[in-house]
Design a protein around this motif. Structure first.
Motif, short mmCIF file in Angstrom:
data_model
loop_
_atom_site.label_atom_id
_atom_site.label_comp_id
_atom_site.label_asym_id
_atom_site.label_seq_id
_atom_site.Cartn_x
_atom_site.Cartn_y
_atom_site.Cartn_z
N TRP A 4 8.95 16.78 -36.67
CA TRP A 4 8.51 18.17 -36.53
C TRP A 4 8.49 18.60 -35.07
O TRP A 4 8.84 19.72 -34.73
CB TRP A 4 7.12 18.34 -37.15
N GLU A 5 8.04 17.69 -34.21
CA GLU A 5 8.02 18.02 -32.78
C GLU A 5 9.43 18.28 -32.26
O GLU A 5 9.67 19.21 -31.48
CB GLU A 5 7.37 16.87 -32.00
N SER A 6 10.38 17.45 -32.71
CA SER A 6 11.77 17.63 -32.29
C SER A 6 12.35 18.95 -32.78
O SER A 6 13.09 19.63 -32.07
CB SER A 6 12.61 16.46 -32.81
N LEU A 7 11.99 19.31 -34.02
CA LEU A 7 12.56 20.53 -34.62
C LEU A 7 11.83 21.80 -34.20
O LEU A 7 12.45 22.83 -33.98
CB LEU A 7 12.54 20.40 -36.15
N HIS A 8 10.50 21.71 -34.10
CA HIS A 8 9.71 22.94 -33.96
C HIS A 8 8.87 23.00 -32.68
O HIS A 8 8.20 24.01 -32.45
CB HIS A 8 8.76 23.09 -35.16
#
Length: 479
Positions: free
Chosen positions: A413-417
């Motif tokens: 999630w950190e990578s995407l958002h």
């Protein structure tokens, strides 16, 4: 080596696709593994085997007989004797007329026939049935049926290549194991095209376009170049030539633009790569082309993913059948047998045997490669793993503690958002202050999606069971 032999070798290199780069998929891995064996056959075995087949006629070689005749005439003249009255000269002249064999001519005919045969059935990477009976007339395989439906590719599988978008890699220094300088073309983005046999609307044809931002970079000792596969627009023209253009660039233009941009890449780290890529491409026959190595590979990359092609269902059987037809129709002529002496007929039949034997070995090589490609195409595609992306709004609340504790999912999630950037804006986003990596945060983010690959099989099984009718709830849309 004769020009005809070199011409045949060049064609066979093309048939065996020995000039292909270091491709990373399917058949090409096998082809590279067999490349050494095929190259050894072409460079070391082909010529000696043809010469060995005609070795039985060495004592009757026309060139040798002519040399012996010249020596006999010279010796007779040295004795002040009319050469034409000597027994030796008479015997040699008779042998030259009836029994001598022009071995060099026979070898050239073999190479010429082998070239003509394989050239006839090979075009643009595919083998097709072109059974030429005579000029402008073709013959088709016929087994006595009342009605025979036939087309050129009746015994082949048709593969629509544009549906197989693969990475493409090659080595600038293939012989240097320590530093091969590997270049990798990858697709960064693909626009969905028409399906099946539906033709794309005018101006909507997808083309390969060099990624405009961060499309060229070094990664793990290889040069990575990213492309997009989508319809072109006017903005894909470089700014300095865009003025006055009314149509988007075609693939040919985009290839030239990509080449110019890649070769203009600045930076000390890129300099060695650019100096190699800008060198002239060397063709399979050893001649230098008028374009760079980079242009050659760009053209191949585009062609590999846009040309449709065929795989033969049984190339070995096809070639052996066509070889018999070719020999009977193009090589074996009854007049040559009927009107010649027994030694000449024997030589004639030897030539046919050599053509069959050498062609048979080449066919065996080609059939192995084509049969493996066919096996890959026909291999059943097994589903070995299935994962799901599920929105949090669909997941029962009892699963939230496990999701909160899954570090891999938070990393994704950190990578995407970039969730860490939301800390300062928590109140504005959710109406109340919620803690990141908490059940409250998940409840406040119903559209956030988990990926079951980040969880164990037990979690995935329980989740799918709790969702009920999976087919009903699966919409297949990912944003």
């Amino acid at each position: 080596m004769t020009a005809k032999f070199e011409k045949l070798k060049t064609l066979l290199r093309e048939l065996f696709q020995l000039d292909q780069p270091d491709l990373d998929f399917g058949l090409y891995r096998i082809m590279h593994a067999k490349a050494a064996e095929v190259t050894s056959f072409l460079d070391k075995d082909l010529l000696p085997q043809v010469k060995a087949e005609f070795g039985q006629y060495k004592s009757s070689d026309k060139a040798g007989v002519e040399s012996d005749l010249a020596k006999a005439i010279e010796a007779a003249r040295g004795l002040d004797v009319d050469p034409e009255t000597t027994k030796k000269v008479k015997e040699l002249r008779a042998k030259l007329k009836t029994d001598s064999v022009d071995i060099a001519s026979l070898e050239s005919e073999v190479y010429d026939h082998l070239y003509s045969f394989f050239r006839r059935y090979y075009s643009d990477g595919d083998f097709s049935s072109k059974r030429i009976y005579k000029e402008g007339v073709y013959a088709i395989p016929y087994a006595g049926e009342e009605v025979k439906l036939h087309w050129a590719n009746a015994d082949q599988y048709y593969i629509k290549t544009s549906e197989y978008l693969r990475d493409y890699a090659f080595r600038l220094k293939p012989d240097n194991d320590a530093d091969p300088m590997r270049v990798h073309f990858r697709l960064a983005d693909v626009t969905e095209g028409e399906h099946g046999n539906v033709k794309a609307a005018a101006g909507k044809d997808r083309v390969f376009i060099l990624k405009s931002i961060n499309g060229i970079f070094l990664q793990a000792d290889e040069l990575v170049i990213l492309f997009e596969y989508r319809p072109a627009t006017l903005t894909d023209w470089p700014e300095d030539v865009r003025s006055g253009k009314t149509k988007p660039p075609a693939q040919k233009d985009l290839t030239a633009i990509a080449e110019a941009r890649i070769l203009a890449t600045d930076g000390r780290d890129f300099a060695p790569w650019v100096s190699e890529l800008i060198k002239l491409h060397v063709k399979a026959d050893g001649d230098k082309a008028e374009y760079s190595k980079l242009r050659a590979h760009l053209n191949r990359y585009v062609a590999r993913n846009t040309f449709d092609y065929f795989i033969h269902k049984d190339l070995g059987k096809f070639f052996r059948r066509e070889l018999d037809f070719y020999i009977k129709n193009e090589v074996m002529h009854l007049d040559d047998v009927e009107n010649e002496t027994a030694p000449r007929v024997e030589q004639y039949l030897s030539k046919i045997k050599v053509i069959r034997r050498i062609a048979g070995k080449i066919i065996a090589f080609l059939a192995q490669l084509e049969d493996f490609q066919r096996a890959l195409w026909l291999k059943k595609k097994f589903v070995v793993e299935t994962q799901y992306c599920v929105a949090l709004k669909e997941i029962p609340e009892e699963f939230l503690p496990e999701i909160v504790g899954c570090a891999a999912q938070w990393i994704e999630w950190e990578s995407l958002h970039h969730l860490s950037e939301l800390k300062k804006e928590d109140e504005g986003l959710f109406g109340k202050k919620v803690k990141l990596k908490s059940a409250e945060f998940l409840k406040a983010s119903p559209s956030l999606m988990i990926d079951t690959r980040n969880f164990g099989p037990d979690f995935t099984a329980r989740l799918l069971e709790s969702l009920g009718d999976l087919d009903e709830k699966t919409d297949g849309v990912l944003f």
